[in-house]
Scaffold this active site. Structure first.
Site, PDB file in Angstrom:
ATOM      1  N   ARG A 137      -7.606  47.194   0.618  1.00 32.92           N
ATOM      2  CA  ARG A 137      -8.835  46.968   1.625  1.00 32.92           C
ATOM      3  C   ARG A 137      -7.544  46.812   1.966  1.00 32.92           C
ATOM      4  O   ARG A 137      -6.101  46.231   2.143  1.00 32.92           O
ATOM      5  CB  ARG A 137      -9.212  45.815   2.051  1.00 32.92           C
ATOM      6  N   ARG A 176     -12.633  34.565  -5.086  1.00 36.30           N
ATOM      7  CA  ARG A 176     -13.311  34.680  -4.252  1.00 36.30           C
ATOM      8  C   ARG A 176     -14.941  35.579  -4.780  1.00 36.30           C
ATOM      9  O   ARG A 176     -15.857  34.836  -4.491  1.00 36.30           O
ATOM     10  CB  ARG A 176     -12.759  35.695  -3.304  1.00 36.30           C
TER      11      ARG A 176
HETATM   12  P1  AMP Z   1     -14.460  36.329   4.954  1.00 38.17           P
HETATM   13  O1  AMP Z   1     -14.323  37.070   5.926  1.00 38.17           O
HETATM   14  O2  AMP Z   1     -16.070  35.946   4.757  1.00 38.17           O
HETATM   15  O3  AMP Z   1     -14.885  36.976   3.449  1.00 38.17           O
HETATM   16  O4  AMP Z   1     -14.775  34.906   4.867  1.00 38.17           O
HETATM   17  C1  AMP Z   1     -12.727  34.988   4.267  1.00 38.17           C
HETATM   18  C2  AMP Z   1     -12.481  33.299   4.329  1.00 38.17           C
HETATM   19  O5  AMP Z   1     -12.836  32.337   5.221  1.00 38.17           O
HETATM   20  C3  AMP Z   1     -12.968  33.135   3.051  1.00 38.17           C
HETATM   21  O6  AMP Z   1     -12.502  33.139   2.040  1.00 38.17           O
HETATM   22  C4  AMP Z   1     -13.118  30.738   3.353  1.00 38.17           C
HETATM   23  O7  AMP Z   1     -12.169  30.558   2.483  1.00 38.17           O
HETATM   24  C5  AMP Z   1     -12.579  31.292   4.830  1.00 38.17           C
HETATM   25  N1  AMP Z   1     -14.848  31.019   5.078  1.00 38.17           N
HETATM   26  C6  AMP Z   1     -15.781  31.682   5.894  1.00 38.17           C
HETATM   27  N2  AMP Z   1     -16.895  31.532   6.322  1.00 38.17           N
HETATM   28  C7  AMP Z   1     -17.015  30.545   5.088  1.00 38.17           C
HETATM   29  C8  AMP Z   1     -18.516  29.658   4.468  1.00 38.17           C
HETATM   30  N3  AMP Z   1     -19.499  29.932   5.015  1.00 38.17           N
HETATM   31  N4  AMP Z   1     -17.891  28.693   3.930  1.00 38.17           N
HETATM   32  C9  AMP Z   1     -16.154  28.010   3.467  1.00 38.17           C
HETATM   33  N5  AMP Z   1     -15.380  28.889   3.799  1.00 38.17           N
HETATM   34  C10 AMP Z   1     -16.239  29.755   4.443  1.00 38.17           C
END
Ligand code: AMP
Length: 223
Positions: A137, A176
């Protein structure tokens, strides 16, 4: 606004949608379609946090290190940020699409008490497919568009400016994915009446077919 539009005969009540899926499950693509077709406000916690990091705000400072290692930002902070956002007027008139929240049992419990939820979509994709999708990605920092070196190649003229997100490398990808799996079953059980599992391991247009049919059905039931 509500008094003008809410009573219109046949007016559609706004939908409260949650979309969940492992990193690389195709949520971003489906969110674009949902937003376009159903007019809901798209709330991506990942995008909100990345914007906070970029702006250097207190929230951004708190989130930056955790995000880079593939960990999760604290429940307390996330619940506060999302709770405040869901309280704003555009949500009441247009509905919402929550993308990236809830991600933990505590967030799922908190969400239950914040707003009514019509549907919780889960994009189901095998772990090994997720790992492959994430490591290829690339993000265009100028437009926010996401490409994939194999499945969605970027135009050659923007190749140079693309970035490989720090949290998309193989090691953090694994962290993740396992964090996602640890929490997904709790979220499903918290929203068991609203949960719909969708096969995300197929072409985006086919995923969209299932999702749009389910959302139309929900919308019809709300009229
Ligand atoms: P994403 O783009 O949704 O994969 O989010 C990127 C990163 O943001 C994640 O790996 C977490 O570190 C943080 N993050 C996003 N949403 C949350 C959430 N609801 N709770 C905790 N950390 C979050």
């Amino acid at each position: 606004m509500d008094f003008l539009f809410g009573k219109k005969k046949g007016a559609k009540k706004p939908l409260g949608i949650v979309i969940c899926g492992g990193p690389g499950s195709g949520k971003g693509t489906q969110c674009e379609y949902i937003k376009e077709k159903f007019g809901v406000v798209h709330l991506s916690t990942g995008d909100m946090l990345r914007a906070a990091v970029k702006s250097g705000s207190d929230i951004g400072k708190e989130a930056e290190k955790v995000m880079a290692t593939g960990g999760l930002v604290s429940d307390e902070l996330m619940i506060k940020v999302i709770g405040e956002r869901l309280d704003q007027d555009d949500i009441k008139t247009s509905g919402f699409l929550l993308d990236g929240f809830p991600r933990t049992p505590a967030q799922a419990e908190a969400l239950k008490d914040m707003v009514p939820i019509d549907i919780v979509l889960f994009l189901e994709v095998p772990d090994e497919v997720l790992t492959g999708r994430m490591t290829g990605r690339r993000l265009d920092p100028e437009t926010g568009a996401i490409y994939h070196l194999v499945t969605k190649p970027p135009p050659a003229d923007i190749m140079e400016r693309l970035v490989h997100r720090a949290d998309d490398n193989e090691e953090t990808a694994k962290t993740r994915i396992s964090t996602y799996n640890d929490n997904a079953s709790y979220i499903k059980s918290t929203f068991k009446d609203e949960t719909l599992e969708v096969n995300g391991n197929q072409k985006p247009t086919l995923v969209w077919k299932s999702i749009s049919a389910a959302l139309r059905k929900k919308q019809k039931a709300k009229k």
